[in-house]
Write an enzyme that holds these catalytic residues in place. Structure first.
Site, PDB file in Angstrom:
ATOM      1  CG  ASP A 156     -63.641  63.496  31.470  1.00  0.00           C
ATOM      2  OD1 ASP A 156     -64.405  63.392  32.454  1.00  0.00           O
ATOM      3  OD2 ASP A 156     -63.388  62.543  30.705  1.00  0.00           O
ATOM      4  CG  HIS A 211     -69.175  67.644  39.647  1.00  0.00           C
ATOM      5  ND1 HIS A 211     -68.551  67.329  38.471  1.00  0.00           N
ATOM      6  CD2 HIS A 211     -69.980  66.576  39.936  1.00  0.00           C
ATOM      7  CE1 HIS A 211     -68.951  66.121  38.064  1.00  0.00           C
ATOM      8  NE2 HIS A 211     -69.817  65.646  38.940  1.00  0.00           N
ATOM      9  CG  LEU A 230     -63.531  85.045  27.111  1.00  0.00           C
ATOM     10  CD1 LEU A 230     -62.569  84.505  26.060  1.00  0.00           C
ATOM     11  CD2 LEU A 230     -63.203  84.416  28.476  1.00  0.00           C
ATOM     12  CB  SER A 280     -67.519  62.829  24.548  1.00  0.00           C
ATOM     13  OG  SER A 280     -66.595  61.865  24.981  1.00  0.00           O
TER      14      SER A 280
HETATM   15  C1  FPP Z   1     -66.776  65.683  33.822  1.00  0.00           C
HETATM   16  O1  FPP Z   1     -66.092  65.064  34.899  1.00  0.00           O
HETATM   17  C2  FPP Z   1     -67.386  66.928  34.262  1.00  0.00           C
HETATM   18  C3  FPP Z   1     -68.737  67.208  34.196  1.00  0.00           C
HETATM   19  C4  FPP Z   1     -69.734  66.285  33.667  1.00  0.00           C
HETATM   20  C5  FPP Z   1     -69.278  68.464  34.710  1.00  0.00           C
HETATM   21  C6  FPP Z   1     -68.473  69.699  34.442  1.00  0.00           C
HETATM   22  C7  FPP Z   1     -68.923  70.749  35.393  1.00  0.00           C
HETATM   23  C8  FPP Z   1     -68.133  71.627  36.038  1.00  0.00           C
HETATM   24  C9  FPP Z   1     -66.679  71.759  35.789  1.00  0.00           C
HETATM   25  C10 FPP Z   1     -68.675  72.517  37.079  1.00  0.00           C
HETATM   26  C11 FPP Z   1     -69.585  73.645  36.699  1.00  0.00           C
HETATM   27  C12 FPP Z   1     -69.344  74.348  35.435  1.00  0.00           C
HETATM   28  C13 FPP Z   1     -69.709  75.641  35.188  1.00  0.00           C
HETATM   29  C14 FPP Z   1     -69.612  76.146  33.801  1.00  0.00           C
HETATM   30  C15 FPP Z   1     -70.190  76.558  36.239  1.00  0.00           C
HETATM   31  P1  FPP Z   1     -66.552  63.612  35.353  1.00  0.00           P
HETATM   32  O2  FPP Z   1     -67.542  63.750  36.454  1.00  0.00           O
HETATM   33  O3  FPP Z   1     -67.034  62.824  34.175  1.00  0.00           O
HETATM   34  O4  FPP Z   1     -65.193  63.026  35.879  1.00  0.00           O
HETATM   35  P2  FPP Z   1     -64.742  61.497  35.873  1.00  0.00           P
HETATM   36  O5  FPP Z   1     -64.531  61.113  34.432  1.00  0.00           O
HETATM   37  O6  FPP Z   1     -63.461  61.541  36.631  1.00  0.00           O
HETATM   38  O7  FPP Z   1     -65.800  60.707  36.553  1.00  0.00           O
END
Ligand code: FPP
Length: 246
Positions: free
Chosen positions: A16, A33, A127, A192
């Site tokens: 997150d 992201h 892994l 969550s």
């Molecule tokens: C939460 O941060 C993150 C996500 C919903 C997406 C996670 C995806 C990645 C790390 C990239 C791709 C992953 C792979 C496995 C290739 P948020 O957007 O909710 O952050 P915020 O709370 O600061 O808004």
């Protein structure tokens, strides 16, 4: 459960804070992201080096479809590209990739690429990397219950044979050790709707660090905190100490 050296066998992470990381830099959310993919790469490599057996990453929840269409599209493109560009490297490093969640909602190209990488890496023994995508803990328990119901309806399972073990066997990750350590970055202290059943006895670790900044030092801090925990599984502290010294 610990692997030799006090490393948890299974680590599960809610990644997150991508959006806030980007906001702090006056960049669009997708930049966060994209930087998050870098943190995924670092974490996979570090877990492999440390001897973690299973790493489960929450990449996209069943609820994330509620985000603006453009952001959902960006995330899907990132998955598709990362699966393409990283597949060979994962394979060379003996990593087995598995995707859990309802993949039927994904575009055909993404579904095909997921199957391709899963097939390519299926025999690997290093892994075990699990990506939870369009996953929800309630969805998981519901689909497991539905499968048991289908077996009962087909006459191959008696209703009184439904116990915790039977339900667990139908869950995603049913055949893998349960997570020992759960990490959530980004400062929120919630599960969550991640692995609701599987986290029953997992040690929980929360950090303010935003996911794109997560690195080996942050992983080490989480592993150090884990080593200080006493896992009791319902026993008393004295019983656990006695078992440890036996
Ligand atoms: C939460 O941060 C993150 C996500 C919903 C997406 C996670 C995806 C990645 C790390 C990239 C791709 C992953 C792979 C496995 C290739 P948020 O957007 O909710 O952050 P915020 O709370 O600061 O808004």
């Amino acid at each position: 459960m610990l692997t030799p050296g006090g490393v948890p066998r299974h680590v599960a992470i809610i990644m997150d804070g991508n959006g806030r990381w980007a906001q702090q830099r006056h960049m669009p959310r997708y930049a966060g992201h994209r930087a998050g993919v870098g943190a995924v790469r670092r974490t996979v490599e570090a877990c492999g080096r440390k001897g973690v057996q299973v790493l489960t990453l929450f990449a996209f929840s069943s609820e994330n479809w509620r985000r603006p269409r453009k952001e959902v599209g960006t995330l899907m493109d990132l998955f598709l590209n990362a699966l393409g560009s990283e597949a060979e490297k994962l394979h060379r490093n003996n990593v087995r990739l598995e995707v859990i969640g309802d993949r039927t909602a994904f575009a055909d190209a993404l579904q095909a690429r997921i199957t391709e990488v899963e097939t390519l890496t299926a025999g690997n023994t290093g892994l075990h990397l699990v990506i939870a995508a369009n996953y929800g803990g309630r969805w998981d328990i519901t689909q497991a219950a539905r499968r048991l119901g289908e077996k009962v309806a087909a006459g191959v399972l008696a209703p009184d044979a439904i116990d915790e073990k039977a339900l667990q066997g139908e869950l995603c990750l049913g055949r893998l050790p349960e997570p020992d350590l759960f990490i959530r970055t980004g400062g929120e202290e919630r599960i969550s709707n991640f692995l609701l059943w599987q986290l029953a006895y997992t040690e929980l670790y929360f950090t303010e660090v935003l996911w794109p900044d997560f690195d080996e030092a942050e992983l080490d801090a989480a592993l150090a905190a884990y080593r200080c925990r006493q896992r009791r599984f319902g026993c008393t502290g004295e019983q656990v100490e006695r078992l440890r010294n036996a």
